[in-house]
Write a protein that holds these residues in place. Structure first.
Motif, short mmCIF file in Angstrom:
data_model
loop_
_atom_site.label_atom_id
_atom_site.label_comp_id
_atom_site.label_asym_id
_atom_site.label_seq_id
_atom_site.Cartn_x
_atom_site.Cartn_y
_atom_site.Cartn_z
N MET A 168 0.86 -1.24 0.04
CA MET A 168 -0.10 -0.11 0.18
C MET A 168 0.81 1.16 -0.01
O MET A 168 0.51 2.33 -0.82
N ARG A 169 2.07 1.27 0.86
CA ARG A 169 2.62 2.30 0.96
C ARG A 169 3.38 2.84 -0.41
O ARG A 169 3.64 3.70 -1.11
N SER A 170 3.90 1.77 -1.04
CA SER A 170 4.40 1.73 -2.49
C SER A 170 3.54 2.35 -3.49
O SER A 170 3.91 2.93 -4.07
N PHE A 171 2.44 1.64 -3.36
CA PHE A 171 1.21 2.22 -4.29
C PHE A 171 1.02 3.53 -4.20
O PHE A 171 0.83 4.37 -5.44
N TYR A 172 0.96 4.17 -2.86
CA TYR A 172 0.52 5.56 -2.99
C TYR A 172 1.86 6.58 -3.12
O TYR A 172 1.54 7.63 -3.21
N THR A 173 2.95 5.97 -3.43
CA THR A 173 4.09 6.83 -3.77
C THR A 173 4.01 7.28 -5.29
O THR A 173 4.65 8.27 -5.74
N GLU A 174 3.22 6.56 -6.14
CA GLU A 174 3.11 6.83 -7.33
C GLU A 174 2.11 8.13 -7.66
O GLU A 174 1.19 8.36 -6.78
N VAL A 175 2.45 8.75 -8.66
CA VAL A 175 1.42 10.10 -8.98
C VAL A 175 0.79 9.41 -10.48
O VAL A 175 1.47 9.09 -11.44
N THR A 176 -0.48 9.40 -10.27
CA THR A 176 -1.23 8.96 -11.30
C THR A 176 -1.67 9.87 -12.29
O THR A 176 -1.60 10.99 -12.27
N SER A 177 -1.97 9.27 -13.58
CA SER A 177 -2.52 10.08 -14.80
C SER A 177 -3.92 10.97 -14.12
O SER A 177 -3.98 12.03 -14.99
N LEU A 178 -4.77 10.47 -13.26
CA LEU A 178 -5.72 11.24 -13.06
C LEU A 178 -5.37 12.38 -12.06
O LEU A 178 -6.22 13.57 -12.26
N GLU A 179 -4.49 12.39 -11.22
CA GLU A 179 -4.11 13.38 -10.35
C GLU A 179 -3.45 14.59 -11.33
O GLU A 179 -3.47 15.75 -11.05
N VAL A 180 -2.68 14.00 -12.40
CA VAL A 180 -2.06 15.11 -13.36
C VAL A 180 -3.25 15.80 -14.05
O VAL A 180 -3.31 17.01 -14.12
N ALA A 181 -4.41 15.19 -14.42
CA ALA A 181 -5.46 15.51 -15.27
C ALA A 181 -6.18 16.63 -14.30
O ALA A 181 -6.74 17.55 -14.75
N TRP A 182 -6.40 16.35 -12.86
CA TRP A 182 -7.12 17.01 -12.06
C TRP A 182 -6.38 18.33 -11.59
O TRP A 182 -7.15 19.53 -11.39
N TYR A 183 -4.98 18.24 -11.12
CA TYR A 183 -4.54 19.07 -10.29
C TYR A 183 -3.29 20.10 -11.07
O TYR A 183 -2.95 21.10 -10.92
N LEU A 184 -2.75 19.42 -12.27
CA LEU A 184 -1.57 19.98 -12.80
C LEU A 184 -1.56 21.57 -13.16
O LEU A 184 -0.93 22.51 -12.75
N ARG A 185 -2.70 21.76 -13.83
CA ARG A 185 -3.28 23.14 -14.39
C ARG A 185 -3.98 23.89 -13.28
O ARG A 185 -4.29 25.05 -13.16
N GLN A 186 -4.90 23.09 -12.63
CA GLN A 186 -5.99 23.50 -11.88
C GLN A 186 -5.70 24.21 -10.40
O GLN A 186 -6.47 25.24 -10.07
N VAL A 187 -4.55 23.77 -9.84
CA VAL A 187 -4.37 24.42 -8.52
C VAL A 187 -3.20 25.15 -8.65
O VAL A 187 -2.29 25.22 -9.48
#
Length: 455
Positions: free
Chosen positions: A436-455
Motif C-alpha cells: 500500500m505504501r509503495s502504491f501511494y508513492t506513484e503520481v497517477t494520470s488522474l492526479e495530473v489531469a485534475w491538479y496540474l493546471r487547476q491548482v
C-alpha cells in the motif's frame, strides 16, 4: 526412467510423460503467485530425497517481486534459504509446453524440523486440522472468473478486450451465459479442458460471464479443501498459459475495466459429520441451525478477513452497486445480490456460497478465512438475522471499503491471530502495508489531469 525415491503416484505420472526433460518446481506465495525453479529431469530424484533450497522471503514477496524487509524474512535473517520439498501427488504433466515437461508443487520447511507456518497452504491445513479434531470434513469447490484480453495495452496504457476469433471484431457487448461466445472461443476452452484433463484438475463447467470477454470456469467439489485450492491455483496457471498460446492475456485482476463487471472467487462449502452427513442440510422454509450459525460466523469475521478477500489496491474497485458483488454481509437463499448465498439444491446438498473475494485473491487464504469463520460460528452458535428476499442492494446499507482500513483491521484482529497464528498475522500484514505504501508513492494520470493546471 522411474525412481524408488518418488512416491508411487508421482513415479507413475512421470512415467507417462514420454521424453520429459524439465520439471517446474512451484511454490505459491502469499499473493498466490507461483515462484520456484526449473530443473532437469536427472535432478528430480535429488529433489525428492533432499529437497531444494529457496529463500524464505519468497513466501512474502510483494506483487512487484521484491522482498518485504518489514516481514523479517529478508536482511534481518541474512535472506536465508529454507528446504522446500515436493508435495506428494502433485507431479503433473505440463501439456501446453512445446516439449514434454512436468510440474510439482512445493512446501517450505521452517528450519526447526517443521513446516513454515506462514505458508498459505499450511495456514489452510491448520484450519482443516481443527475441523478434523471435531470429526468434521469441509467439502469445498472454487469458482474463478477472468477476462480474455489483448496481450497489448491501448495507446493510453489501458487493457483492451480481445478480438473475437470468429467475427474478427473487438468484444464490446455483454451477453451473459451466451452460448455463441463459448462457441467463438472454443479453441481456447477446449485447450483448457485438455490441460485440466491431463493434470487431473476437476473442471466441469465454463460460462460466458457478465462482461465482454469475461468467462468463468468452475471446479468440482472436493472433500479435501487443500486439493480444492491446489486445483484452483493450478487452473489459473493453465488458463494463463493456454491464453498465451492463443495470443491472448488471461487476467484475474479484480476490476480491469471501470464500466464492466469485476471478477470474483466464489467458494462453495458444505460440512460433513463423521457419518458423512451434511450438517447444513435443510430447506429455505426450515433452514438448518448449523447453516445459520456458520453464516453468522462468516458475518462476524468478515471485517477481520477482508484483506484476504480483497488483497490489492484494485480489489476495492470491484465493490460497486448493481454488479452482483456483495456490499455487506447479508445472506439469503438462491439470491446473487447477497454475500453468503445458499444456492438452490436438494436438502442433502445444502451449501454456502461465499461471494466476497475477488479473483485476485489467494485461494488458500480465502478458503482458510471462510472455513475459520464458519467454524467459529458453529462454536459460538451465532444468529445471522433473517435471510434477504429480493434485491439486497435496496434493502441493506452498503459499506464503503478502503484498502488502508482493511489493512488496519487485519493487523489489529484477534480473530486472525487466533485462527492463523502470530507469524502469518505479522508477515501478511507487513506485506500488504508495504504494498500500500509503495502504491501511494506513484503520481497517477488522474492526479495530473485534475491538479496540474487547476491548482
Amino acid at each position: 526412467m522411474t525412481s524408488d525415491l518418488l512416491p508411487d503416484d508421482d513415479a507413475a505420472e512421470l512415467q507417462q510423460i514420454a521424453g520429459c526433460e524439465m520439471i517446474d518446481l512451484l511454490l505459491p506465495d502469499m499473493n498466490g503467485l507461483l515462484r520456484g525453479k526449473r530443473i532437469t529431469r536427472d535432478a528430480l530424484e535429488k529433489i525428492y530425497a533432499s529437497g531444494v533450497c529457496l529463500p524464505m522471503s519468497l513466501i512474502a514477496t510483494d506483487i512487484t517481486g521484491n522482498t518485504v524487509e518489514e516481514s523479517g524474512l529478508g536482511y534481518d535473517i541474512g535472506d536465508e534459504d529454507r528446504i522446500c520439498r515436493p508435495i506428494p501427488g502433485t507431479l503433473k504433466v505440463v501439456p501446453w509446453q512445446r516439449r514434454p515437461m512436468a510440474q510439482v508443487l512445493l512446501t517450505m520447511e521452517d528450519g526447526k524440523g517443521g513446516l513454515f507456518a506462514a505458508n498459505p497452504r499450511e495456514v489452510l491445513k491448520r484450519v482443516l486440522d481443527r475441523y478434523a479434531a471435531k470429526g468434521l470434513t469441509p467439502v469445498v469447490a472454487v469458482e474463478l472468473e477472468f477476462y480474455l484480453l489483448d496481450q497489448g495495452l491501448d495507446e493510453a496504457g489501458q487493457p483492451r478486450t480481445s478480438i473475437n476469433p470468429v467475427t474478427g471484431t473487438r468484444n464490446t457487448s455483454t451477453q451473459v451465459y451466451y452460448m455463441e461466445d463459448l462457441n467463438d472461443y472454443q479453441q481456447f476452452t477446449d485447450a483448457v479442458t485438455e490441460a485440466c484433463r491431463a493434470q487431473h484438475i476437476p473442471a466441469d463447467t465454463a460460462v460466458a460471464e457478465y462482461a465482454p470477454g469475461q468467462f468463468e470456469i468452475n471446479l468440482k467439489h472436493r472433500k479435501d479443501a487443500l486439493l480444492a485450492c491446489d486445483d484452483a491455483i493450478l487452473l489459473k496457471r493453465a488458463i494463463k498459459a493456454t491464453a498465451g498460446n492463443d495470443g491472448l492475456l488471461a487476467s484475474f485482476m479484480a476490476k480491469p475495466f471501470v464500466g464492466q463487471a469485476g471478477s470474483g472467487t466464489h467458494i462453495h462449502v458444505s460440512v460433513l459429520d463423521k457419518n458423512g452427513d451434511n450438517i447444513f442440510a435443510g430447506t429455505p422454509e426450515q433452514p438448518n441451525d448449523n447453516l445459520r450459525h456458520g453464516i453468522a460466523g462468516l458475518q462476524a469475521s468478515s471485517k477481520d478477513c477482508m484483506l484476504m478477500f480483497a488483497p490489492h489496491a484494485n480489489s476495492y474497485r470491484r465493490f460497486v452497486l448493481n454488479a452482483f458483488v456483495p456490499l455487506n454481509d447479508c445472506w439469503g437463499f438462491n439470491n446473487r445480490t447477497v454475500a453468503m448465498r445458499v444456492p438452490h439444491s436438494d436438502p442433502e446438498n445444502t451449501r454456502i456460497e461465499h461471494r466476497i473475494a475477488g479473483a485476485d485473491a489467494n485461494p488458500y487464504l480465502v478458503t482458510a478465512a471462510v472455513l475459520a469463520g464458519i467454524l467459529e460460528g458453529l462454536e459460538s452458535k451465532g444468529d445471522p438475522g433473517p435471510p434477504i428476499v429480493g434485491n439486497a442492494y435496496e434493502q441493506t446499507e452498503a459499506r464503503t471499503l478502503f484498502w488502508r482500513d482493511t489493512i488496519n483491521d487485519f493487523m489489529a484482529s484477534a480473530f486472525i491471530a487466533r485462527n492463523f497464528g502470530a507469524e502469518f498475522h505479522h508477515i501478511y500484514g507487513q506485506l500488504k502495508l508495504k504494498e500500500m505504501r509503495s502504491f501511494y508513492t506513484e503520481v497517477t494520470s488522474l492526479e495530473v489531469a485534475w491538479y496540474l493546471r487547476q491548482v
